[in-house]
Write a protein that holds these residues in place. Structure first.
Motif, PDB file in Angstrom:
ATOM      1  N   LEU A 232       0.915  -1.101  -0.112  1.00  0.00           N
ATOM      2  CA  LEU A 232       0.022   0.040   0.108  1.00  0.00           C
ATOM      3  C   LEU A 232       0.911   1.040  -0.042  1.00  0.00           C
ATOM      4  O   LEU A 232       1.936   1.105   0.619  1.00  0.00           O
ATOM      5  CB  LEU A 232      -1.035  -0.114   1.275  1.00  0.00           C
ATOM      6  CG  LEU A 232      -1.851  -1.099   1.210  1.00  0.00           C
ATOM      7  CD1 LEU A 232      -2.327  -0.968   2.659  1.00  0.00           C
ATOM      8  CD2 LEU A 232      -2.825  -1.050   0.187  1.00  0.00           C
ATOM      9  N   HIS A 233       0.488   1.990  -1.003  1.00  0.00           N
ATOM     10  CA  HIS A 233       1.212   3.419  -1.086  1.00  0.00           C
ATOM     11  C   HIS A 233       0.769   4.450  -0.159  1.00  0.00           C
ATOM     12  O   HIS A 233      -0.615   4.735  -0.216  1.00  0.00           O
ATOM     13  CB  HIS A 233       1.445   3.835  -2.412  1.00  0.00           C
ATOM     14  CG  HIS A 233       2.461   4.932  -2.596  1.00  0.00           C
ATOM     15  ND1 HIS A 233       1.642   6.106  -2.635  1.00  0.00           N
ATOM     16  CD2 HIS A 233       3.769   5.176  -2.517  1.00  0.00           C
ATOM     17  CE1 HIS A 233       2.812   7.215  -2.902  1.00  0.00           C
ATOM     18  NE2 HIS A 233       3.767   6.587  -2.612  1.00  0.00           N
ATOM     19  N   ASN A 234       1.154   5.313   0.585  1.00  0.00           N
ATOM     20  CA  ASN A 234       0.574   6.516   1.178  1.00  0.00           C
ATOM     21  C   ASN A 234       1.389   7.647   0.519  1.00  0.00           C
ATOM     22  O   ASN A 234       2.378   7.894   0.545  1.00  0.00           O
ATOM     23  CB  ASN A 234       1.172   6.635   2.636  1.00  0.00           C
ATOM     24  CG  ASN A 234       0.803   7.804   3.547  1.00  0.00           C
ATOM     25  OD1 ASN A 234       0.403   8.808   3.101  1.00  0.00           O
ATOM     26  ND2 ASN A 234       0.480   7.405   4.627  1.00  0.00           N
ATOM     27  N   PRO A 235       0.527   8.331  -0.080  1.00  0.00           N
ATOM     28  CA  PRO A 235       0.749   9.761  -1.018  1.00  0.00           C
ATOM     29  C   PRO A 235       1.162  10.762  -0.150  1.00  0.00           C
ATOM     30  O   PRO A 235       1.810  11.684  -0.779  1.00  0.00           O
ATOM     31  CB  PRO A 235      -0.535  10.169  -1.807  1.00  0.00           C
ATOM     32  CG  PRO A 235      -1.729   9.547  -0.819  1.00  0.00           C
ATOM     33  CD  PRO A 235      -1.181   8.231  -0.473  1.00  0.00           C
ATOM     34  N   GLU A 236       0.802  10.769   1.296  1.00  0.00           N
ATOM     35  CA  GLU A 236       1.291  11.704   2.114  1.00  0.00           C
ATOM     36  C   GLU A 236       2.713  11.919   2.357  1.00  0.00           C
ATOM     37  O   GLU A 236       3.435  12.837   2.402  1.00  0.00           O
ATOM     38  CB  GLU A 236       0.250  11.879   3.291  1.00  0.00           C
ATOM     39  CG  GLU A 236      -1.080  12.459   3.128  1.00  0.00           C
ATOM     40  CD  GLU A 236      -1.991  12.501   4.258  1.00  0.00           C
ATOM     41  OE1 GLU A 236      -1.449  12.546   5.466  1.00  0.00           O
ATOM     42  OE2 GLU A 236      -3.353  12.478   4.146  1.00  0.00           O
ATOM     43  N   THR A 237       3.087  10.535   2.525  1.00  0.00           N
ATOM     44  CA  THR A 237       4.404  10.282   3.072  1.00  0.00           C
ATOM     45  C   THR A 237       5.236   9.858   2.006  1.00  0.00           C
ATOM     46  O   THR A 237       6.735   9.879   2.013  1.00  0.00           O
ATOM     47  CB  THR A 237       4.614   9.127   4.331  1.00  0.00           C
ATOM     48  OG1 THR A 237       4.233   8.021   3.586  1.00  0.00           O
ATOM     49  CG2 THR A 237       3.654   9.836   5.379  1.00  0.00           C
ATOM     50  N   GLY A 238       4.814   9.486   0.980  1.00  0.00           N
ATOM     51  CA  GLY A 238       5.514   8.761   0.006  1.00  0.00           C
ATOM     52  C   GLY A 238       6.256   7.362   0.251  1.00  0.00           C
ATOM     53  O   GLY A 238       6.960   6.923  -0.760  1.00  0.00           O
ATOM     54  N   LEU A 239       5.833   6.792   1.156  1.00  0.00           N
ATOM     55  CA  LEU A 239       6.275   5.434   1.657  1.00  0.00           C
ATOM     56  C   LEU A 239       5.392   4.257   1.620  1.00  0.00           C
ATOM     57  O   LEU A 239       3.977   4.572   1.145  1.00  0.00           O
ATOM     58  CB  LEU A 239       6.505   5.547   3.272  1.00  0.00           C
ATOM     59  CG  LEU A 239       7.225   6.494   3.705  1.00  0.00           C
ATOM     60  CD1 LEU A 239       7.228   6.292   5.183  1.00  0.00           C
ATOM     61  CD2 LEU A 239       8.620   6.084   3.313  1.00  0.00           C
ATOM     62  N   TRP A 240       5.872   3.114   1.105  1.00  0.00           N
ATOM     63  CA  TRP A 240       5.059   2.078   0.970  1.00  0.00           C
ATOM     64  C   TRP A 240       5.022   1.061   1.931  1.00  0.00           C
ATOM     65  O   TRP A 240       6.122   1.324   2.699  1.00  0.00           O
ATOM     66  CB  TRP A 240       5.737   1.088  -0.031  1.00  0.00           C
ATOM     67  CG  TRP A 240       5.463   1.637  -1.717  1.00  0.00           C
ATOM     68  CD1 TRP A 240       6.198   2.476  -2.235  1.00  0.00           C
ATOM     69  CD2 TRP A 240       4.349   1.241  -2.285  1.00  0.00           C
ATOM     70  NE1 TRP A 240       5.608   2.733  -3.544  1.00  0.00           N
ATOM     71  CE2 TRP A 240       4.632   1.973  -3.640  1.00  0.00           C
ATOM     72  CE3 TRP A 240       3.231   0.535  -2.284  1.00  0.00           C
ATOM     73  CZ2 TRP A 240       3.736   1.780  -4.664  1.00  0.00           C
ATOM     74  CZ3 TRP A 240       2.401   0.262  -3.265  1.00  0.00           C
ATOM     75  CH2 TRP A 240       2.591   1.047  -4.490  1.00  0.00           C
ATOM     76  N   SER A 241       3.912   0.523   2.561  1.00  0.00           N
ATOM     77  CA  SER A 241       3.990  -0.586   3.419  1.00  0.00           C
ATOM     78  C   SER A 241       3.626  -1.928   2.956  1.00  0.00           C
ATOM     79  O   SER A 241       2.879  -1.892   2.105  1.00  0.00           O
ATOM     80  CB  SER A 241       2.782  -0.226   4.526  1.00  0.00           C
ATOM     81  OG  SER A 241       3.071   0.993   5.164  1.00  0.00           O
ATOM     82  N   ILE A 242       4.504  -3.043   3.251  1.00  0.00           N
ATOM     83  CA  ILE A 242       4.490  -4.081   2.594  1.00  0.00           C
ATOM     84  C   ILE A 242       3.898  -5.068   3.714  1.00  0.00           C
ATOM     85  O   ILE A 242       4.574  -5.081   4.667  1.00  0.00           O
ATOM     86  CB  ILE A 242       5.905  -4.635   2.053  1.00  0.00           C
ATOM     87  CG1 ILE A 242       6.160  -3.513   1.082  1.00  0.00           C
ATOM     88  CG2 ILE A 242       5.878  -5.964   1.258  1.00  0.00           C
ATOM     89  CD1 ILE A 242       7.677  -3.674   0.207  1.00  0.00           C
ATOM     90  N   TYR A 243       2.720  -5.766   3.466  1.00  0.00           N
ATOM     91  CA  TYR A 243       2.510  -6.757   4.464  1.00  0.00           C
ATOM     92  C   TYR A 243       2.360  -8.349   3.942  1.00  0.00           C
ATOM     93  O   TYR A 243       2.031  -8.327   2.784  1.00  0.00           O
ATOM     94  CB  TYR A 243       0.771  -6.536   4.785  1.00  0.00           C
ATOM     95  CG  TYR A 243       0.802  -5.183   5.527  1.00  0.00           C
ATOM     96  CD1 TYR A 243       0.678  -5.026   6.737  1.00  0.00           C
ATOM     97  CD2 TYR A 243       0.442  -4.098   4.575  1.00  0.00           C
ATOM     98  CE1 TYR A 243       0.480  -3.767   7.433  1.00  0.00           C
ATOM     99  CE2 TYR A 243       0.276  -2.766   5.230  1.00  0.00           C
ATOM    100  CZ  TYR A 243       0.235  -2.656   6.610  1.00  0.00           C
ATOM    101  OH  TYR A 243       0.303  -1.317   7.139  1.00  0.00           O
ATOM    102  N   TRP A 244       2.711  -9.212   4.755  1.00  0.00           N
ATOM    103  CA  TRP A 244       2.951 -10.746   4.288  1.00  0.00           C
ATOM    104  C   TRP A 244       1.874 -11.491   4.997  1.00  0.00           C
ATOM    105  O   TRP A 244       2.006 -11.184   6.226  1.00  0.00           O
ATOM    106  CB  TRP A 244       4.274 -11.056   4.352  1.00  0.00           C
ATOM    107  CG  TRP A 244       4.507 -12.592   4.201  1.00  0.00           C
ATOM    108  CD1 TRP A 244       4.758 -13.290   5.212  1.00  0.00           C
ATOM    109  CD2 TRP A 244       4.544 -13.190   2.878  1.00  0.00           C
ATOM    110  NE1 TRP A 244       4.896 -14.812   4.534  1.00  0.00           N
ATOM    111  CE2 TRP A 244       4.788 -14.594   3.098  1.00  0.00           C
ATOM    112  CE3 TRP A 244       4.483 -13.018   1.546  1.00  0.00           C
ATOM    113  CZ2 TRP A 244       4.869 -15.571   2.246  1.00  0.00           C
ATOM    114  CZ3 TRP A 244       4.594 -13.833   0.330  1.00  0.00           C
ATOM    115  CH2 TRP A 244       4.757 -15.347   0.814  1.00  0.00           C
ATOM    116  N   SER A 245       1.287 -12.559   4.547  1.00  0.00           N
ATOM    117  CA  SER A 245       0.806 -13.715   5.286  1.00  0.00           C
ATOM    118  C   SER A 245       0.932 -14.818   4.390  1.00  0.00           C
ATOM    119  O   SER A 245       1.333 -14.657   3.189  1.00  0.00           O
ATOM    120  CB  SER A 245      -0.595 -13.264   5.215  1.00  0.00           C
ATOM    121  OG  SER A 245      -1.470 -14.218   6.160  1.00  0.00           O
ATOM    122  N   ASP A 246       0.852 -15.961   5.059  1.00  0.00           N
ATOM    123  CA  ASP A 246       0.990 -17.115   4.273  1.00  0.00           C
ATOM    124  C   ASP A 246       0.173 -18.226   4.919  1.00  0.00           C
ATOM    125  O   ASP A 246      -0.225 -18.114   6.039  1.00  0.00           O
ATOM    126  CB  ASP A 246       2.435 -17.555   4.315  1.00  0.00           C
ATOM    127  CG  ASP A 246       3.152 -17.768   5.390  1.00  0.00           C
ATOM    128  OD1 ASP A 246       2.658 -18.418   6.254  1.00  0.00           O
ATOM    129  OD2 ASP A 246       4.313 -17.222   5.624  1.00  0.00           O
TER     130      ASP A 246
END
Length: 157
Positions: A72-86
């Motif tokens: 998911l990209h946050n346009p306010e910070t310019g950062l991506w958050s990467i979440y994993w599940s399996d």
């Protein structure tokens, strides 16, 4: 590339060669190689154009599990958050957070491995033959142990 399109290089279907360190944080040099496939698609259309993230489903039949990554990209910070599940853990792991600079993405997070608190680092190399690396640190990032590498080859068609 910048912002919402940072992971566009990954959209599509892939054949993946995984290189996996068998013993993490124990000084192991024993690596296992196994295949996987993945399908990546953009998700969360934004009114006015673009997408807010992407979803990656990875299939690993030789290890008898599947995995899923939500980015998911946050346009306010310019950062991506990467979440994993399996399907081994059936849990959502804590995210790694970061950004791309000149086709190279660096993402950091915190987790627990073998009962130890670890700092997690993902390194992404964009392009026609993407590469992902995962490393752990037990000394707050002063040193890193590489423990998983994925090399992507696009599936024709």
């Amino acid at each position: 590339m910048s912002g919402f399109d940072d992971f566009d290089f990954l959209v599509g279907e892939w054949s993946i060669t995984n290189e996996f360190l068998r013993g993490r944080l124990v000084g192991s040099t024993d690596w296992e190689t196994f295949p996987a496939t993945s399908r990546v698609e953009k998700v969360m259309p934004i009114p006015g154009g673009g997408f807010g993230g992407n979803l990656d489903q990875m299939f690993i039949p030789v290890r008898d599990f599947t995995g899923m990554t939500l980015r998911l990209h946050n346009p306010e910070t310019g950062l991506w958050s990467i979440y994993w599940s399996d399907t081994k853990s059936f849990r959502l792991f804590p995210p790694t957070v970061g950004r791309f600079v000149d086709g190279r993405g660096e993402f950091f997070g915190d987790d627990v491995e073998g009962g130890q608190n670890v700092r997690v680092r993902f390194l992404w190399t964009a392009g026609a033959s993407p590469r992902w690396e995962q490393s752990f640190s037990t000394d707050d990032g002063q040193s890193w142990e590489l423990n998983w590498v994925m090399k992507f080859e696009r599936v024709a068609g």
